[in-house]
Design a protein around this motif. Structure first.
Motif, PDB file in Angstrom:
ATOM      1  N   GLU A   4       0.593  -1.112  -0.137  1.00  0.00           N
ATOM      2  CA  GLU A   4       0.049   0.006  -0.254  1.00  0.00           C
ATOM      3  C   GLU A   4       0.889   1.016   0.121  1.00  0.00           C
ATOM      4  O   GLU A   4       0.394   2.287  -0.526  1.00  0.00           O
ATOM      5  N   ARG A   5       1.926   1.318   0.737  1.00  0.00           N
ATOM      6  CA  ARG A   5       2.823   2.232   0.940  1.00  0.00           C
ATOM      7  C   ARG A   5       3.496   2.652  -0.676  1.00  0.00           C
ATOM      8  O   ARG A   5       3.551   4.160  -0.762  1.00  0.00           O
ATOM      9  N   ASP A  28       0.637   4.314  -2.577  1.00  0.00           N
ATOM     10  CA  ASP A  28       0.314   5.748  -2.257  1.00  0.00           C
ATOM     11  C   ASP A  28       1.390   6.562  -2.759  1.00  0.00           C
ATOM     12  O   ASP A  28       1.164   7.724  -3.134  1.00  0.00           O
ATOM     13  N   GLU A  29       2.734   6.248  -2.701  1.00  0.00           N
ATOM     14  CA  GLU A  29       3.540   7.102  -3.296  1.00  0.00           C
ATOM     15  C   GLU A  29       3.453   7.312  -4.850  1.00  0.00           C
ATOM     16  O   GLU A  29       3.504   8.564  -5.187  1.00  0.00           O
TER      17      GLU A  29
END
Length: 172
Positions: free
Chosen positions: A129-130, A133-134
């Motif tokens: 997810e990170r 998101d980036e």
């Protein structure tokens, strides 16, 4: 002469003034200079370019607009533009320099934009997810939308799938 060549010949302010003076009856360079207030050098240069372009006939005297040539240019079809693809039109409206300027309210248009954003992810590759998101924050830098909302839209439109915080692109 094409309409494009005609427009190019009349794109210069001085040439346009000289052309207008000839249309209004300026039969020679001194008469044109008197009507326009331009210098003799400017007038002679503009006349030469208008003659070269085929808009004006006659030499230094008896200047006339070549009306037949103008009619021909008006009737000559310009190069047809390719049909405007609706997808391209939507993307031009909502994407600028690789950033979203907004999200369309209309679902069909929003799907076009989301499909374009989804191409930022390789099919078959799993992303935490990170990382998602980036990538999505980059798209949202101009304030066109929120990256979390964009992520939800991608999942809701089945362009990406999610399981236990891991995302992947669906389809091609």
């Amino acid at each position: 002469m094409t309409a494009q060549a005609l427009a190019g010949a009349l794109a210069d302010d001085v040439r346009r003034q000289v052309f207008a003076a000839i249309v209004l009856g300026g039969a020679d360079a001194p008469a044109v200079a008197g009507r326009t207030g331009l210098s003799a050098r400017q007038v002679v240069t503009a006349i030469r370019r208008l003659v070269d372009a085929g808009l004006v006939t006659g030499g230094d005297r008896d200047l006339r607009v070549d009306a037949d040539r103008l009619r021909e240019a008006a009737r000559t079809p310009s190069v047809p533009r390719p049909a405007d693809d609706p997808t391209d039109r939507v993307l031009r409206t909502f994407v600028s320099d690789g950033r979203l300027t907004g999200l369309p309210a209309q679902r069909g248009r929003r799907r076009v934009v989301l499909a374009h954003v989804a191409k930022s992810f390789e099919p078959g590759v799993r992303y935490p997810e990170r990382a998602v998101d980036e990538v999505l924050r980059h798209w949202c830098e101009r304030g066109g939308c929120d990256h979390a909302a964009l992520r939800r839209y991608l999942v809701d439109e089945q362009l990406m799938a999610r399981e236990q915080g891991v995302y992947w692109r669906i389809g091609d």
